[in-house]
Motif scaffolding. Structure first.
Motif, mmCIF file in Angstrom:
data_model
loop_
_atom_site.group_PDB
_atom_site.id
_atom_site.type_symbol
_atom_site.label_atom_id
_atom_site.label_comp_id
_atom_site.label_asym_id
_atom_site.label_seq_id
_atom_site.Cartn_x
_atom_site.Cartn_y
_atom_site.Cartn_z
ATOM 1 N N VAL A 1 6.238 2.560 6.446
ATOM 2 C CA VAL A 1 5.228 3.203 7.285
ATOM 3 C C VAL A 1 5.840 4.422 7.970
ATOM 4 O O VAL A 1 6.931 4.345 8.533
ATOM 5 C CB VAL A 1 4.693 2.206 8.337
ATOM 6 C CG1 VAL A 1 3.746 2.902 9.320
ATOM 7 C CG2 VAL A 1 3.996 1.040 7.647
ATOM 8 N N ILE A 2 5.142 5.540 7.915
ATOM 9 C CA ILE A 2 5.574 6.750 8.607
ATOM 10 C C ILE A 2 5.088 6.656 10.046
ATOM 11 O O ILE A 2 3.882 6.712 10.303
ATOM 12 C CB ILE A 2 5.005 8.009 7.930
ATOM 13 C CG1 ILE A 2 5.436 8.059 6.454
ATOM 14 C CG2 ILE A 2 5.461 9.266 8.656
ATOM 15 C CD1 ILE A 2 4.743 9.152 5.652
ATOM 16 N N ALA A 3 6.007 6.472 10.987
ATOM 17 C CA ALA A 3 5.639 6.230 12.382
ATOM 18 C C ALA A 3 5.788 7.493 13.212
ATOM 19 O O ALA A 3 6.740 8.257 13.048
ATOM 20 C CB ALA A 3 6.509 5.120 12.969
ATOM 21 N N VAL A 4 4.836 7.715 14.116
ATOM 22 C CA VAL A 4 4.860 8.853 15.040
ATOM 23 C C VAL A 4 4.571 8.332 16.438
ATOM 24 O O VAL A 4 4.155 7.187 16.622
ATOM 25 C CB VAL A 4 3.827 9.927 14.636
ATOM 26 C CG1 VAL A 4 4.127 10.487 13.255
ATOM 27 C CG2 VAL A 4 2.411 9.359 14.687
ATOM 28 N N TYR B 1 10.262 8.978 3.864
ATOM 29 C CA TYR B 1 9.284 8.227 3.079
ATOM 30 C C TYR B 1 9.604 8.327 1.586
ATOM 31 O O TYR B 1 9.570 7.328 0.864
ATOM 32 C CB TYR B 1 7.878 8.759 3.364
ATOM 33 C CG TYR B 1 6.789 8.128 2.517
ATOM 34 C CD1 TYR B 1 6.651 6.748 2.429
ATOM 35 C CD2 TYR B 1 5.899 8.928 1.799
ATOM 36 C CE1 TYR B 1 5.656 6.166 1.653
ATOM 37 C CE2 TYR B 1 4.902 8.363 1.026
ATOM 38 C CZ TYR B 1 4.780 6.984 0.949
ATOM 39 O OH TYR B 1 3.794 6.415 0.174
ATOM 40 N N GLU B 2 9.958 9.509 1.132
ATOM 41 C CA GLU B 2 10.315 9.690 -0.270
ATOM 42 C C GLU B 2 11.548 8.857 -0.621
ATOM 43 O O GLU B 2 11.611 8.237 -1.695
ATOM 44 C CB GLU B 2 10.560 11.178 -0.552
ATOM 45 C CG GLU B 2 10.806 11.523 -2.006
ATOM 46 C CD GLU B 2 12.265 11.472 -2.397
ATOM 47 O OE1 GLU B 2 12.559 11.383 -3.597
ATOM 48 O OE2 GLU B 2 13.124 11.495 -1.487
ATOM 49 N N GLN B 3 12.511 8.805 0.288
ATOM 50 C CA GLN B 3 13.706 7.989 0.048
ATOM 51 C C GLN B 3 13.352 6.506 0.014
ATOM 52 O O GLN B 3 13.915 5.746 -0.786
ATOM 53 C CB GLN B 3 14.757 8.273 1.128
ATOM 54 C CG GLN B 3 15.364 9.671 1.034
ATOM 55 C CD GLN B 3 16.246 10.005 2.217
ATOM 56 O OE1 GLN B 3 16.098 9.435 3.320
ATOM 57 N NE2 GLN B 3 17.153 10.957 2.045
ATOM 58 N N TRP B 4 12.435 6.088 0.868
ATOM 59 C CA TRP B 4 11.990 4.697 0.856
ATOM 60 C C TRP B 4 11.332 4.364 -0.483
ATOM 61 O O TRP B 4 11.558 3.286 -1.056
ATOM 62 C CB TRP B 4 11.015 4.450 2.003
ATOM 63 C CG TRP B 4 10.476 3.047 2.052
ATOM 64 C CD1 TRP B 4 11.045 1.959 2.643
ATOM 65 C CD2 TRP B 4 9.258 2.570 1.454
ATOM 66 N NE1 TRP B 4 10.266 0.842 2.461
ATOM 67 C CE2 TRP B 4 9.161 1.191 1.744
ATOM 68 C CE3 TRP B 4 8.246 3.183 0.730
ATOM 69 C CZ2 TRP B 4 8.088 0.420 1.309
ATOM 70 C CZ3 TRP B 4 7.175 2.408 0.286
ATOM 71 C CH2 TRP B 4 7.100 1.046 0.584
ATOM 72 N N LEU C 1 0.821 -1.204 0.000
ATOM 73 C CA LEU C 1 0.000 0.000 0.000
ATOM 74 C C LEU C 1 0.859 1.260 0.000
ATOM 75 O O LEU C 1 0.555 2.244 -0.691
ATOM 76 C CB LEU C 1 -0.927 -0.007 1.220
ATOM 77 C CG LEU C 1 -1.927 1.150 1.317
ATOM 78 C CD1 LEU C 1 -2.838 1.192 0.102
ATOM 79 C CD2 LEU C 1 -2.748 1.035 2.595
ATOM 80 N N ALA C 2 1.965 1.236 0.771
ATOM 81 C CA ALA C 2 2.816 2.427 0.880
ATOM 82 C C ALA C 2 3.494 2.774 -0.432
ATOM 83 O O ALA C 2 3.967 3.905 -0.600
ATOM 84 C CB ALA C 2 3.859 2.221 1.979
ATOM 85 N N ARG C 3 3.563 1.847 -1.364
ATOM 86 C CA ARG C 3 4.126 2.151 -2.685
ATOM 87 C C ARG C 3 3.224 3.098 -3.469
ATOM 88 O O ARG C 3 3.672 3.732 -4.427
ATOM 89 C CB ARG C 3 4.333 0.859 -3.486
ATOM 90 C CG ARG C 3 5.484 0.000 -2.993
ATOM 91 C CD ARG C 3 6.809 0.604 -3.347
ATOM 92 N NE ARG C 3 7.918 -0.074 -2.673
ATOM 93 C CZ ARG C 3 9.143 0.408 -2.639
ATOM 94 N NH1 ARG C 3 9.414 1.554 -3.227
ATOM 95 N NH2 ARG C 3 10.105 -0.235 -2.007
ATOM 96 N N THR C 4 1.960 3.177 -3.116
ATOM 97 C CA THR C 4 1.016 4.003 -3.875
ATOM 98 C C THR C 4 0.457 5.175 -3.087
ATOM 99 O O THR C 4 -0.054 6.119 -3.673
ATOM 100 C CB THR C 4 -0.156 3.155 -4.370
ATOM 101 O OG1 THR C 4 -0.871 2.595 -3.255
ATOM 102 C CG2 THR C 4 0.341 2.015 -5.256
#
Length: 879
Positions: free
Chosen positions: A456-459, A628-631, A412-415
């Protein structure tokens, strides 16, 4: 519940079935299934007419599972509709497979689902191939085998086809299973998110009750389908007709929401199952751990329903074709593109209110509560197919199947961005450590590795979550980490620059052309290097021109614009006129604004960005978006290792062993895995050390193997630089004297070439799977605790992130100092070992010594345990 005891699963149309092993008690049902086959199906199955000894065949198929036989059945609403079985060929790792599926469910994926269960069991028992003989005209079964995702071979020519399915453990098959799972799951959740009719069970007449609030929200949401209430004490509530029981409803609702005390809630769910309801939301609490909760579980299992809850806030969908609100939220949820799944109703309420304040809306809100059935994994699959959801948000207090979560989240994170709030990071969740690796592999480290690898962007807090959502909603992802700060207040600019550097961002070097342009625009006392200080005297239009100049610099990927209003004007108001820049990210900072984060301007996307009250918050969001962009730009797979010469020997060596391996066996494990280790001899406490070490080059190192000695150097169990046979014998006696009867033996090795010492290890979690740990080793291991971790299997990119993930990484990998490639390869080999040997619970290579021309392990500890039987990628619902 284990697969052997049976598990619920989904067919392609979303129908819920039970798949379980067959036993002698199932013989009559298997016989009945074969008896009702059509003439053509009988011909395909038996290559001719129905055999006279069909009862004998049914009995053979339903024999209790054993080493050479396994059979599974698929039950739909209690009726057997499909059977698959295999028989192991004599003295072979091949097994012959057979399939029978009732014609009424032929197109719903029963055969494929049964084959997946056979494949899972066959792999677990060590089989290598499944084979079958199929009539060439039986194209449907051939397609079932070919489309599984396994390596597939079939003969050509003649009336029959010899089919071979190779049971490789590769990503292709797992991806195929995941795709089928997602299609089936989305179909089943249609009953939840797009119901044709709804019943509210337990809606009260009193406005202060939860059930009344749920019904009021449903009525106000504009749901287009028919709604009924179940309440024996009212004829209608809020204009909605009410009946005394589920049985009395005028139609069978597709979705029911239950707002009753626990015992009554269980009875209502049972009634829903008998009536044919397809999905249920249970708001009620007090079920878990009680008989009523067990009744709910049983009803869901028996009747094939999907369930959200219990003990939850409810569900919201803002799909314009079928909007509804089945929660007791105090305010309306705005339609939007943010999907939310949360175990905590309180987090759901807080997030809904915060997003409403920002003018942002949700596509879906699901509060899973005690999570009897529908979970975060289900929502990841739903959102993958739901194009309305552009940002996915998760608050998960536990992971039912984190390895599956990892694959789903990564997909999902790819899109689109996937965000998660960390929870359970405290020391109380950490286990006692039996090695350096175990000490590093805490639950928090494992969870963070899962998030990082899945993109996943974790907070850590809901406030941070809202900050990131605002940044993602109104701006592009940054094109890189180079940040410029433009401010009309020097102090705010300095704080912003400091915050960027703390977050690992790069302060951009402005070009000569940009600085020259700024000199022309700004007063002479302005600072035209990054951070740019326009001074407080510039009017808004000049500030906007300065911002444009910085954004035009090719060396700048993103800008933080920090402003304060002055008597000359408010430069912050001019930022909107500059937006949106071409492929550049801009966040505004207005110290002192009342809201933590707010839109810079209200209205459409043009001119809108997130405006934060503190530079640190803006920098933290920007850093997360950069990562996230680098991932996203990271390769999904790395270079493959040269395959092991004999992986079967490695598996065979580990099979049946449990506990900490003796040193000699641990060394052998590494040899079979082709992991480099210094030449090692092991001498039992009572053996002759002279005979065992006669041909070893001097000097040598002796290491004690003693009961209770975990860290050898700290415990006095290592003697270095021992020269000659006499000194070796003396050192051996010293260790025997030092440890007495606790001494089991001594490891003797030649002194290794000097170099930098690292720790490489594996800690396998029964839920998360194996975690690979990398860090500084030797005497630095506990002193500095500089480590990084990733879940296996590692890609080449994952190995690089481990190498670069230490605080000391920049100093370590200077050209020519250490052989980075050799350490990288060792990490990949350790990851492969963890995947090939699921029994490997703990591995500690400490130290691994690296130099300019290679690396080698100097010490190894390894612990094996019987692996859990559950297959994390087998399609099944929670039980």
């Amino acid at each position: 519940m284990s697969v052997e005891a049976g598990s619920r699963a989904l067919l392609a149309d979303g129908d819920v079935v039970l798949v379980r092993p067959l036993h002698p008690a199932d013989t009559d049902e298997v016989l009945a299934l074969h008896t009702r086959l059509t003439e053509q199906d009988t011909y395909f199955r038996f290559f001719g007419a129905r055999p006279s000894a069909l009862d004998k065949l049914a009995a053979e198929m339903t024999a209790d599972p054993g080493p050479g036989h396994y059979a599974v059945g698929c039950y739909r609403r209690g009726e057997l509709v499909g059977v698959a079985n295999y028989e192991v060929l004599k003295d072979s790792t091949d097994a012959e497979v057979a399939l029978v599926v009732d014609a009424t469910v032929r197109t719903q994926g029963v055969a494929t689902l049964l084959m997946e269960h056979l494949v899972s069991h066959a792999r677990k028992t060590g089989l290598k191939r499944l084979v079958a003989e199929v009539l060439a005209e039986n194209a449907k079964v051939i397609h079932v085998f070919a489309d599984l995702g396994l390596r597939f071979e079939a003969s050509v020519g003649g009336p029959e086809r010899d089919v071979v399915m190779i049971l490789d453990e590769d990503a292709t098959y797992l991806d195929a299973v995941l795709k089928r799972d997602s299609v089936a799951d989305a179909a089943s959740l249609t009953h939840l998110f797009k119901p044709s009719s709804i019943a509210v069970i337990g809606a009260g007449r009193r406005p202060g009750s939860v059930g009344h609030a749920v019904l009021a929200n449903l009525v106000a949401s504009g749901y287009p389908g028919p709604v009924e209430v179940v309440n024996p004490h009212a004829g209608e509530i809020l204009g909605v007709p009410s009946v005394p029981s589920v049985a009395a409803l005028s139609r069978t609702p597709e979705l029911a929401v239950v707002c009753l005390p626990a015992p009554a809630a269980a009875e209502a769910v049972e009634e829903c199952g008998r009536r044919g309801v397809r999905a249920v939301v249970i708001i009620s609490s007090g079920l878990t751990g009680t008989e009523a909760g067990a009744r709910v579980h049983a009803a869901v299992r028996e009747h094939g329903m999907r369930l959200v809850g219990p003990n939850c806030l409810g569900v919201v969908s803002t799909d314009p074709a079928c909007p509804y609100d089945l929660t007791f939220l105090g305010s309306r949820v705005k339609p939007g593109n943010i999907g939310v799944v949360t175990q905590s109703g309180g987090v759901g309420i807080a997030l809904a209110e915060s997003l409403n304040d920002l003018g942002l809306g949700m596509s879906t809100l699901v509060s899973t509560g005690d999570k009897y059935d529908v979970s975060g994994n289900d929502l990841l699959m739903w959102w993958t197919a739901d194009r309305r959801t552009e940002i996915a948000v998760l608050y998960l207090e536990s992971f039912g199947n984190p390895r599956k979560f990892s694959r789903l989240a990564r997909q999902l994170a790819r899109t689109r961005p996937v965000l998660a709030v960390r929870s359970g990071s405290g020391d109380t969740a950490q286990r006692a450590a039996a090695s350096h690796t175990a000490a590093a592999a805490t639950p928090a480290v494992t969870r963070d590795a899962l998030f990082e690898q899945a993109g996943v962007i974790a907070v850590d807090t809901v406030a941070e979550l809202v900050d990131v959502i605002a940044g993602l909603s109104w701006q592009l992802l940054p094109g890189g980490p180079r940040v410029a700060v433009v401010s009309n207040a020097g102090g705010a600019g300095v704080l912003a620059a400091d915050a960027c550097e703390r977050e690992g961002l790069v302060m951009a070097e402005l070009s000569d052309e940009t600085r020259e342009q700024l000199v022309k625009l700004l007063p002479s006392e302005a600072a035209v290097r990054n951070p740019v200080d326009t001074t407080a005297a510039v009017p808004p239009a000049v500030f906007a021109d300065a911002l444009r100049a910085v954004l035009a610099d090719d060396g700048v990927d993103a800008v933080l614009a920090a402003t304060v209003p002055t008597a000359v004007g408010d430069p912050g108001a001019s930022i909107a006129a500059v937006l949106p820049p071409e492929y550049k990210t801009v966040f505004a900072v207005r110290p002192g604004q009342r809201a933590r984060v707010a839109p810079l301007v209200e209205g459409g996307r043009n001119g809108v960005t997130a405006c934060y009250d503190d530079p640190a918050a803006a920098a933290a969001v920007l850093a997360r978006l950069v990562r996230y962009e680098q991932w996203l730009n990271r390769p999904e797979a790395g270079e493959a290792l040269v395959p092991l010469e004999d992986p079967g020997a490695l598996r065979a060596f580990a099979a049946g062993r449990e506990g900490w391996l003796p040193p000699r066996d641990a060394v052998e494990l590494l040899r079979l895995a082709e992991i480099p280790m210094v030449e090692t001899r092991y001498v039992e406490a009572g053996d002759s050390v002279a005979a065992a070490t006669a041909d070893l080059d001097s000097p040598v190192v002796l290491k004690a193997d003693a009961d209770g000695l975990l860290h050898k150097t700290a415990g006095g169990g290592v003697l270095l630089n021992v020269h000659g046979a006499d000194r070796i014998l003396e050192a051996f006696r010293t260790l025997r004297s030092r440890f007495g009867s606790a001494l089991r033996g001594v490891t003797v090795q030649p002194m290794a070439e000097p170099g930098r010492e690292f720790l490489v290890g594996v800690r396998s979690d029964p839920v998360f799977g194996p975690l690979v740990v990398f860090g500084l080793g030797g005497v630095d291991t506990d002193l500095i605790a500089d480590r990084a971790a990733r879940l296996a299997p590692l890609t080449g990119a994952d190995a690089d992130l481990l190498l670069d993930g230490l605080r000391a990484s920049k100093a370590l990998w200077s050209p020519g100092r250490l052989d980075r490639g050799a350490v990288r390869e060792l990490l990949l080999k350790v990851s492969r070992l963890a995947e090939l040997v699921p029994e490997l619970t703990e591995l500690d290579l400490n130290p691994v010594r690296a130099h300019s021309d290679g690396c080698v392990a100097l010490d190894v500890r390894a612990r094996l345990e019987r692996p859990a039987a559950a297959d994390p990628f087998l399609r099944r619902l929670r039980d």
